[in-house]
Design an enzyme around this catalytic site. Structure first.
Site, short mmCIF file in Angstrom:
data_model
loop_
_atom_site.label_atom_id
_atom_site.label_comp_id
_atom_site.label_asym_id
_atom_site.label_seq_id
_atom_site.Cartn_x
_atom_site.Cartn_y
_atom_site.Cartn_z
N GLU A 178 6.23 -0.51 16.29
CA GLU A 178 7.59 -1.03 16.38
C GLU A 178 7.89 -1.46 17.81
O GLU A 178 8.35 -2.58 18.05
CB GLU A 178 8.59 0.04 15.94
CG GLU A 178 8.54 0.40 14.46
CD GLU A 178 7.50 1.46 14.10
OE1 GLU A 178 6.63 1.79 14.95
OE2 GLU A 178 7.55 1.96 12.96
N ASP A 205 8.15 2.04 0.32
CA ASP A 205 8.48 3.41 -0.07
C ASP A 205 9.84 3.90 0.43
O ASP A 205 10.30 4.97 0.03
CB ASP A 205 7.38 4.38 0.39
CG ASP A 205 7.07 4.28 1.87
OD1 ASP A 205 7.51 3.31 2.52
OD2 ASP A 205 6.38 5.17 2.39
C1 UGA Z 1 5.70 4.47 9.49
C2 UGA Z 1 6.61 3.24 9.55
O1 UGA Z 1 7.75 3.45 8.73
C3 UGA Z 1 5.82 2.03 9.06
O2 UGA Z 1 6.65 0.89 9.03
C4 UGA Z 1 4.64 1.81 9.98
O3 UGA Z 1 3.85 0.72 9.52
C5 UGA Z 1 3.78 3.07 9.99
O4 UGA Z 1 4.53 4.24 10.30
C6 UGA Z 1 2.67 2.89 11.02
O5 UGA Z 1 2.78 3.48 12.10
O6 UGA Z 1 1.76 2.10 10.76
P1 UGA Z 1 4.68 5.37 7.06
O7 UGA Z 1 5.62 5.84 6.02
O8 UGA Z 1 3.79 6.38 7.69
O9 UGA Z 1 5.50 4.58 8.10
O10 UGA Z 1 3.77 4.13 6.54
P2 UGA Z 1 3.51 3.68 5.04
O11 UGA Z 1 4.79 3.62 4.29
O12 UGA Z 1 2.40 4.50 4.49
O13 UGA Z 1 2.98 2.18 5.25
C7 UGA Z 1 3.82 1.14 5.70
C8 UGA Z 1 3.70 -0.07 4.76
O14 UGA Z 1 2.35 -0.52 4.73
C9 UGA Z 1 4.10 0.26 3.31
O15 UGA Z 1 4.87 -0.80 2.79
C10 UGA Z 1 2.77 0.39 2.61
O16 UGA Z 1 2.79 0.02 1.24
C11 UGA Z 1 1.86 -0.55 3.40
N1 UGA Z 1 0.43 -0.14 3.39
C12 UGA Z 1 0.06 1.14 3.65
C13 UGA Z 1 -0.55 -1.08 3.11
O17 UGA Z 1 -0.23 -2.25 2.85
N2 UGA Z 1 -1.87 -0.69 3.10
C14 UGA Z 1 -2.25 0.59 3.34
O18 UGA Z 1 -3.48 0.88 3.32
C15 UGA Z 1 -1.26 1.53 3.63
MN MN Z 2 6.54 4.71 4.53
#
Ligand code: UGA
Ligand code: MN
Length: 253
Positions: free
Chosen positions: A199, A112
């Site tokens: 991280e 995203d």
């Molecule tokens: C923040 C960080 O930018 C992420 O890199 C980190 O993993 C996350 O917090 C965390 O603390 O876990 P955020 O924007 O809240 O990011 O996270 P998302 O973008 O919703 O998810 C990170 C990645 O995991 C995305 O590429 C998303 O597609 C993937 N994801 C999310 C899954 O594969 N499964 C899920 O159920 C949710």
């Molecule tokens: Mn994100």
């Protein structure tokens, strides 16, 4: 060097739009290798076909998030760490398929975010770990390592949210030389990580603070933004579904 970008991704209405935006950025990058890891029991047709048609060099993997760690419908998004199993699957694949003769850099590129091509140019210089500012994250316009221009060393961070973390950075703010990933072969992401500690915990297993290589003009430029796509509102679609007349029966969105 080759740039390996590891992207966890999961099925949702905006998924193909996200992947399209990403792929069309990545097509501009030389020596780019996309590792896409679906959060799914089986690889989906949508992502399989998408990658096949993308024109990119890629590896398609999948690993499902265990049910106990999956966000509930009404859970706030910060409740559980995301992308853990998927990023680990990619690390495992890299460790099983490459050795240190491969000159490469590994970047965790969520599906995203918004990436400038300039970022990938910067990454080519990474010896151990490169770091740079990330826009729109941590409740700030920009979170950044503080870089001393006379020594080109990172002397601190400007993070306001949980600044006591050893590496108070977003996932989008660093990339690591493949050699380090291979040497630190027991470094993994964990579901036990506290919110916002993924991280710092992976980095603490692999590097020390004095190894950080500040890029993007001594961390004075923003080349990546932690954007987040609003979930699509499908009120009318849900009405149609109830009537058995959904709008996308014979068309992939
Ligand atoms: C923040 C960080 O930018 C992420 O890199 C980190 O993993 C996350 O917090 C965390 O603390 O876990 P955020 O924007 O809240 O990011 O996270 P998302 O973008 O919703 O998810 C990170 C990645 O995991 C995305 O590429 C998303 O597609 C993937 N994801 C999310 C899954 O594969 N499964 C899920 O159920 C949710
Ligand atoms: Mn994100």
């Amino acid at each position: 060097p080759t740039i390996f970008a590891i992207t966890p991704t999961f099925a949702r209405p905006v998924q193909k739009a996200e992947l399209t935006r990403l792929a069309q950025t990545f097509l501009h990058i030389p020596n780019f290798y996309w590792i896409v890891v679906e959060d799914a029991i089986n690889k989906t047709e949508l992502v399989t076909n998408f990658l096949h048609e993308s024109g990119l060099i890629y590896k398609h993997l999948n690993d499902v998030t265990p049910r106990t760690f999956k966000l509930g419908k009404n859970d706030p998004n910060w409740k559980k760490p995301r992308g853990v199993a998927q990023r680990n699957k990619a690390l495992k694949w890299l460790r099983e398929n490459y050795n240190s003769s491969q000159n490469a850099v590994v970047y965790f590129a969520d599906d995203d975010n918004t990436y400038s091509l300039k970022l990938f140019k910067e990454m080519e210089r990474i010896k151990v770990i490169g770091v740079w500012p990330v826009g729109l994250v941590g409740g700030l316009m920009v979170e950044r390592p503080i870089c001393d221009a006379s020594t080109m060393k990172v002397t601190g961070f400007n993070a306001v949210w949980q600044p006591e973390r050893k590496f108070p950075m977003d996932m989008a703010g660093f990339a690591i030389n493949l050699r380090v990933i291979l040497e630190k072969k027991d470094a993994w992401f964990s579901y036990e990580s506290k919110n916002g500690y993924q991280e710092t915990e992976i980095l603490e297993q692999m590097v020390t603070r004095d190894q950080l290589e500040p890029l993007a003009d001594c961390c004075t430029k923003v080349y990546v933004w932690h954007t987040r796509t609003e979930p699509s509102h499908l009120k009318e679609e849900n009405l149609l579904i109830k009537k058995g007349r959904k709008s996308n029966v014979d068309i992939e969105v």
